[in-house]
Enzyme design. Structure first.
Site, PDB file in Angstrom:
ATOM      1  CB  ILE A   8      -0.993  -0.007   1.192  1.00 34.18           C
ATOM      2  CG1 ILE A   8      -1.808  -1.309   1.176  1.00 34.18           C
ATOM      3  CG2 ILE A   8      -1.894   1.222   1.154  1.00 34.18           C
ATOM      4  CD1 ILE A   8      -2.508  -1.641  -0.145  1.00 34.18           C
ATOM      5  CB  THR A   9       1.361   3.754  -2.726  1.00 32.53           C
ATOM      6  OG1 THR A   9       1.806   2.731  -3.611  1.00 32.53           O
ATOM      7  CG2 THR A   9       2.163   5.022  -2.966  1.00 32.53           C
ATOM      8  CD  GLU A  68      -4.206   2.632  -9.504  1.00 35.15           C
ATOM      9  OE1 GLU A  68      -5.306   2.500  -8.918  1.00 35.15           O
ATOM     10  OE2 GLU A  68      -3.196   1.996  -9.183  1.00 35.15           O
ATOM     11  N   GLY A 113      -0.881  -1.032 -10.321  1.00 33.15           N
ATOM     12  CA  GLY A 113      -2.098  -0.490 -10.947  1.00 33.15           C
ATOM     13  C   GLY A 113      -2.705  -1.411 -11.994  1.00 33.15           C
ATOM     14  CD  GLN A 127      23.728   5.750 -39.959  1.00 27.99           C
ATOM     15  OE1 GLN A 127      24.279   4.684 -40.221  1.00 27.99           O
ATOM     16  NE2 GLN A 127      23.210   6.525 -40.884  1.00 27.99           N
ATOM     17  CE1 TYR A 162     -19.442  -4.584 -11.876  1.00 32.50           C
ATOM     18  CE2 TYR A 162     -20.502  -4.774  -9.734  1.00 32.50           C
ATOM     19  CZ  TYR A 162     -20.164  -5.327 -10.965  1.00 32.50           C
ATOM     20  OH  TYR A 162     -20.549  -6.603 -11.267  1.00 32.50           O
TER      21      TYR A 162
HETATM   22  C1  FAD Z   1       5.404  -0.461  -5.280  1.00 29.01           C
HETATM   23  C2  FAD Z   1       3.984  -0.929  -5.332  1.00 29.01           C
HETATM   24  C3  FAD Z   1       2.974  -0.064  -4.951  1.00 29.01           C
HETATM   25  C4  FAD Z   1       1.644  -0.494  -4.946  1.00 29.01           C
HETATM   26  N1  FAD Z   1       0.670   0.335  -4.456  1.00 29.01           N
HETATM   27  C5  FAD Z   1      -0.583  -0.162  -4.244  1.00 29.01           C
HETATM   28  C6  FAD Z   1      -1.579   0.609  -3.554  1.00 29.01           C
HETATM   29  O1  FAD Z   1      -1.357   1.768  -3.172  1.00 29.01           O
HETATM   30  N2  FAD Z   1      -2.775   0.049  -3.309  1.00 29.01           N
HETATM   31  C7  FAD Z   1      -3.092  -1.228  -3.702  1.00 29.01           C
HETATM   32  O2  FAD Z   1      -4.196  -1.677  -3.442  1.00 29.01           O
HETATM   33  N3  FAD Z   1      -2.168  -1.982  -4.366  1.00 29.01           N
HETATM   34  C8  FAD Z   1      -0.934  -1.476  -4.634  1.00 29.01           C
HETATM   35  N4  FAD Z   1       0.011  -2.248  -5.290  1.00 29.01           N
HETATM   36  C9  FAD Z   1      -0.332  -3.597  -5.720  1.00 29.01           C
HETATM   37  C10 FAD Z   1      -0.392  -3.787  -7.220  1.00 29.01           C
HETATM   38  O3  FAD Z   1      -1.536  -3.191  -7.766  1.00 29.01           O
HETATM   39  C11 FAD Z   1      -0.321  -5.293  -7.453  1.00 29.01           C
HETATM   40  O4  FAD Z   1       1.012  -5.690  -7.156  1.00 29.01           O
HETATM   41  C12 FAD Z   1      -0.678  -5.714  -8.856  1.00 29.01           C
HETATM   42  O5  FAD Z   1      -2.042  -5.478  -9.102  1.00 29.01           O
HETATM   43  C13 FAD Z   1      -0.373  -7.193  -9.109  1.00 29.01           C
HETATM   44  O6  FAD Z   1      -0.879  -7.995  -8.092  1.00 29.01           O
HETATM   45  P1  FAD Z   1       0.082  -9.074  -7.366  1.00 29.01           P
HETATM   46  O7  FAD Z   1       1.326  -8.378  -6.985  1.00 29.01           O
HETATM   47  O8  FAD Z   1      -0.690  -9.711  -6.287  1.00 29.01           O
HETATM   48  O9  FAD Z   1       0.429 -10.114  -8.499  1.00 29.01           O
HETATM   49  P2  FAD Z   1      -0.427 -11.411  -8.886  1.00 29.01           P
HETATM   50  O10 FAD Z   1      -1.839 -11.022  -9.055  1.00 29.01           O
HETATM   51  O11 FAD Z   1      -0.108 -12.494  -7.926  1.00 29.01           O
HETATM   52  O12 FAD Z   1       0.208 -11.764 -10.299  1.00 29.01           O
HETATM   53  C14 FAD Z   1       1.480 -12.382 -10.439  1.00 29.01           C
HETATM   54  C15 FAD Z   1       1.779 -12.533 -11.938  1.00 29.01           C
HETATM   55  O13 FAD Z   1       0.765 -13.356 -12.531  1.00 29.01           O
HETATM   56  C16 FAD Z   1       0.162 -12.662 -13.600  1.00 29.01           C
HETATM   57  N5  FAD Z   1      -1.253 -12.999 -13.700  1.00 29.01           N
HETATM   58  C17 FAD Z   1      -2.198 -12.947 -12.716  1.00 29.01           C
HETATM   59  N6  FAD Z   1      -3.391 -13.280 -13.207  1.00 29.01           N
HETATM   60  C18 FAD Z   1      -3.210 -13.571 -14.524  1.00 29.01           C
HETATM   61  C19 FAD Z   1      -4.070 -13.983 -15.582  1.00 29.01           C
HETATM   62  N7  FAD Z   1      -5.381 -14.151 -15.385  1.00 29.01           N
HETATM   63  N8  FAD Z   1      -3.528 -14.182 -16.802  1.00 29.01           N
HETATM   64  C20 FAD Z   1      -2.213 -13.979 -17.025  1.00 29.01           C
HETATM   65  N9  FAD Z   1      -1.349 -13.589 -16.063  1.00 29.01           N
HETATM   66  C21 FAD Z   1      -1.839 -13.382 -14.837  1.00 29.01           C
HETATM   67  C22 FAD Z   1       0.349 -11.185 -13.301  1.00 29.01           C
HETATM   68  O14 FAD Z   1       0.255 -10.404 -14.478  1.00 29.01           O
HETATM   69  C23 FAD Z   1       1.736 -11.200 -12.689  1.00 29.01           C
HETATM   70  O15 FAD Z   1       2.688 -11.198 -13.722  1.00 29.01           O
HETATM   71  C24 FAD Z   1       1.332  -1.803  -5.363  1.00 29.01           C
HETATM   72  C25 FAD Z   1       2.368  -2.663  -5.803  1.00 29.01           C
HETATM   73  C26 FAD Z   1       3.660  -2.246  -5.775  1.00 29.01           C
HETATM   74  C27 FAD Z   1       4.733  -3.211  -6.192  1.00 29.01           C
END
Ligand code: FAD
Length: 395
Positions: free
Chosen positions: A157-158, A258, A379, A295, A249
């Protein structure tokens, strides 16, 4: 394509002046400290940069989305992606939940301090168990008289360490009394899985709420990121934002903003990296002349500039569509996907063009490389953007 008018450009000048004087000289120090100083928030509030689109009666400026776009571009051009992200979370990802779906009483209570930078906001959707699958969230809210009791945890969470107000997604018993589903993704269709998710405004000082830990990150180091814990956190029922059970939603709606903001950040960050790299190859000599005479280097920079320009056009055209109120889910997902992947290529090539210096902490391009890695993840990942685009193509 010119999408900004004279007023937008005047606003740009005031943001740029602030950034040059009060941000750029401190970026390295903030990154090293792993924290943006709290004082930057009331200062930005004083300058009218926080909540530019909110109505004046709440302390906003009543401006349009393109004004927000200008703010995003100038914040990211500062080379401090951490601050751009932290501000974006406060103004475009967290507080819109209050502005769009909060009661008049809540708006009057909190928005003036949000716009003034006296209260800092965070958005808490992602959980330790997953972020991409928002419908799978497990944080629970149970109604108890005039309150809801929240239990669960949130991840990545940022602004999470320093925030005063948290906009929290939790699953509640649905209005018909059925428990929200926990089951497999295809249990009874998407709508069934979304049922029960609701948004709550939680004040930091609420008993049972704790910041479990500050997370140590690869990039965006001046922006704090936290894991949060909710243990029997009692929230007044009036802090439920919008309608009970339709929070999914509401989250998806704010995600559109976002992701567009992320596109604006990526394009402007790449502008800055390209400008720095052009300056570098002009002054760096090898084999009897500046690198900029070779180049292969000129062509690489021409390719990158073309890519970034394509990203800007797509992003600006989508900003105009979004501002007009049209459905832009497909275009916004394309913006997020294209600009995030573009930033990876720009980051890789710009470091390469800096040679060994590109690997050194003292050069901003090294930070840019680390910061941009987040763009395809935060995001909504690139894979999820492709899923949304494919769905929009009726695939
Ligand atoms: C620095 C940072 C700041 C953030 N800030 C916030 C914030 O303020 N608030 C908040 O709520 N969240 C925040 N996030 C969370 C961010 O939105 C999530 O990390 C992101 O949505 C991915 O979720 P996950 O990390 O759980 O990955 P996962 O959902 O576990 O995914 C892992 C991998 O699997 C892939 N994957 C998952 N499902 C599928 C599918 N159906 N098909 C193909 N590939 C798939 C993903 O693309 C990814 O490559 C932040 C993350 C970071 C790293």
């Amino acid at each position: 394509m010119k999408i900004f008018d004279e007023q937008h450009e005047m606003f740009r000048q005031s943001v740029r002046a602030f950034v040059q004087k009060e941000v750029e000289p401190h970026v390295a120090e903030w990154e090293e400290a792993g924290q943006i100083p709290r004082s930057i928030w009331p200062r930005m509030g004083e300058l009218g940069f926080l909540g530019v689109e909110y109505a004046e009666r709440y302390g906003g400026a009543g401006a349009d989305f393109l004004t927000t776009a200008v703010l995003c571009e100038e914040m990211a051009r500062s080379g401090c992606a951490s601050l751009a992200m932290a501000v974006g979370v406060h103004t475009d990802m967290a507080s819109p939940h209050l502005y769009w779906t909060g009661s008049e009483a809540l708006k009057q209570k909190y928005l003036p301090d949000i716009c003034g930078g006296r209260l800092l906001c965070a958005i808490a959707v992602t959980e330790p168990g997953g972020g991409s699958d928002v419908a799978a969230i497990r944080t629970r809210g149970v109604r108890d008289g005039s309150e809801y009791i929240l239990n669960g945890s949130k991840m990545f969470i940022t602004n999470g360490v320093l925030a005063d107000l948290y906009f929290v997604a939790a699953r509640i018993e649905d209005p018909r009394g059925e428990a929200g589903p926990r089951g497999r993704p295809d249990a009874a269709g998407d709508r069934q899985r979304h049922r029960g998710i609701s948004m709550f405004l939680v004040e930091r000082r609420t008993p049972g709420f704790t910041v479990s830990r500050k997370l140590d990150k690869m990039g965006m180091r001046a922006s704090d990121t936290a894991e949060l814990s909710f243990q029997d956190v009692r929230v007044p029922a009036e802090n439920l934002l919008g309608q009970a059970g339709v929070g999914f939603y509401q989250v998806m709606r704010v995600f559109q903003r976002e992701r567009l903001v992320a596109g604006l950040h990526a394009v402007a960050s790449c502008d800055r990296a390209l400008a720095d790299t052009v300056a570098y190859v002009r002054q760096r000599h090898a084999f009897g002349g500046p690198l900029s005479d070779k180049q292969v280097i000129r062509h690489k920079l021409a390719d990158l500039a073309t890519l970034v320009e394509a990203g800007r056009w797509l992003t600006h055209a989508t900003c105009v569509k979004f501002q007009g109120g049209d459905d832009a889910v497909k275009e916004i997902s394309m913006v997020k996907l294209f600009t995030a992947e573009m930033a990876q290529r720009v980051a890789y090539d710009c470091v390469q063009l800096h040679g060994g210096y590109g690997y050194m902490r003292e050069y901003p391009i090294e930070r840019f490389f680390r910061d941009m890695r987040l763009m395809t993840i935060g995001g909504g990942t690139s894979e999820i953007m492709k899923e949304i685009i494919a769905k929009q193509m009726a695939l």
